[in-house]
Design an enzyme around this catalytic site. Structure first.
Site, PDB file in Angstrom:
ATOM      1  N   CYS A   1      47.970  44.491  47.285  1.00  0.00           N
ATOM      2  CA  CYS A   1      47.091  44.285  48.447  1.00  0.00           C
ATOM      3  C   CYS A   1      47.809  43.412  49.473  1.00  0.00           C
ATOM      4  O   CYS A   1      48.539  42.490  49.113  1.00  0.00           O
ATOM      5  CB  CYS A   1      45.798  43.585  48.035  1.00  0.00           C
ATOM      6  SG  CYS A   1      44.528  44.684  47.460  1.00  0.00           S
TER       7      CYS A   1
ATOM      8  N   MET B   1      38.956  46.547  49.528  1.00  0.00           N
ATOM      9  CA  MET B   1      39.200  45.739  48.328  1.00  0.00           C
ATOM     10  C   MET B   1      38.612  44.340  48.474  1.00  0.00           C
ATOM     11  O   MET B   1      38.119  43.758  47.505  1.00  0.00           O
ATOM     12  CB  MET B   1      40.697  45.670  48.014  1.00  0.00           C
ATOM     13  CG  MET B   1      41.301  47.005  47.607  1.00  0.00           C
ATOM     14  SD  MET B   1      40.385  47.874  46.303  1.00  0.00           S
ATOM     15  CE  MET B   1      40.458  46.689  44.978  1.00  0.00           C
ATOM     16  N   GLU B   2      38.637  43.805  49.685  1.00  0.00           N
ATOM     17  CA  GLU B   2      38.065  42.479  49.925  1.00  0.00           C
ATOM     18  C   GLU B   2      36.553  42.511  49.736  1.00  0.00           C
ATOM     19  O   GLU B   2      35.975  41.609  49.125  1.00  0.00           O
ATOM     20  CB  GLU B   2      38.443  41.991  51.324  1.00  0.00           C
ATOM     21  CG  GLU B   2      39.900  41.565  51.456  1.00  0.00           C
ATOM     22  CD  GLU B   2      40.913  42.707  51.408  1.00  0.00           C
ATOM     23  OE1 GLU B   2      42.103  42.417  51.171  1.00  0.00           O
ATOM     24  OE2 GLU B   2      40.539  43.884  51.605  1.00  0.00           O
TER      25      GLU B   2
ATOM     26  N   ASP C   1      28.593  33.574  35.022  1.00  0.00           N
ATOM     27  CA  ASP C   1      29.149  32.307  34.549  1.00  0.00           C
ATOM     28  C   ASP C   1      28.111  31.194  34.572  1.00  0.00           C
ATOM     29  O   ASP C   1      27.993  30.431  33.611  1.00  0.00           O
ATOM     30  CB  ASP C   1      30.359  31.915  35.390  1.00  0.00           C
ATOM     31  CG  ASP C   1      30.967  30.606  34.934  1.00  0.00           C
ATOM     32  OD1 ASP C   1      31.302  30.494  33.731  1.00  0.00           O
ATOM     33  OD2 ASP C   1      31.098  29.688  35.761  1.00  0.00           O
TER      34      ASP C   1
END
EC number: 4.6.1.17
Length: 159
Positions: free
Chosen positions: A76, A113-114, A128
């Site tokens: 990327c 992709m970002e 998480d």
């Protein structure tokens, strides 16, 4: 079918040379979901999580992830993003959180992709923060919703 742009004539992976491409306005939107028990979702909505505001933390994590996508995904390009937005919505009817990201820039390569990374990392952050309460949360699907600009023009997922 299009050729794989990251594979050269000998089958080796390489970073695409975009130096000859014109800079254009580009935008991408992606979404991700985190499925959970109603009690876990209620805890998030009501702000009762001992670690703090789950949505605020996930939003910041998604924004930070979009800015660092080039360090996470091989090949990327580092991009000068002009906008990163991450929205989170509790969908109590489906016992899940919906995350939508939007990335924008004026540049030589797209921001898909970002946008996907922003939505994915926001989902991972929710997991998480809540894993002590519920370990069997489900992340997914994650998908590109829309891409605007570039050589291939406009793509929008059919609803």
């Amino acid at each position: 079918m299009s050729q794989l742009t990251h594979i050269n004539s000998t089958g080796e992976a390489h970073m695409v040379d975009v130096s000859a491409k014109a800079e254009t306005s580009r935008e991408a939107r992606a979404e991700a979901f985190v499925g959970m028990k109603p009690e876990t979702l209620a805890m998030i909505i009501e702000g009762r999580h001992h670690k703090g505001d789950v949505f605020a933390t996930a939003r910041i994590a998604g924004i930070q992830a979009a800015k660092r996508t080039w360090e996470l995904i091989p090949l990327c390009h580092p991009l000068l993003l002009t906008k990163v937005e991450v929205q989170l919505e509790a969908q109590t009817k489906y016992n899940r959180v919906r995350i939508e990201s939007c990335c924008r820039l004026t540049g030589k390569t797209g921001v898909e992709m970002e946008a996907l990374t922003a939505a994915s990392v926001a989902a991972l952050t929710i997991y998480d923060m809540c894993k002590a309460v519920q370990k069997d949360m489900v992340i997914g699907p994650v998908r590109l919703l829309e891409k605007i600009g570039g050589k291939l023009g406009h793509f929008k997922v059919e609803q």
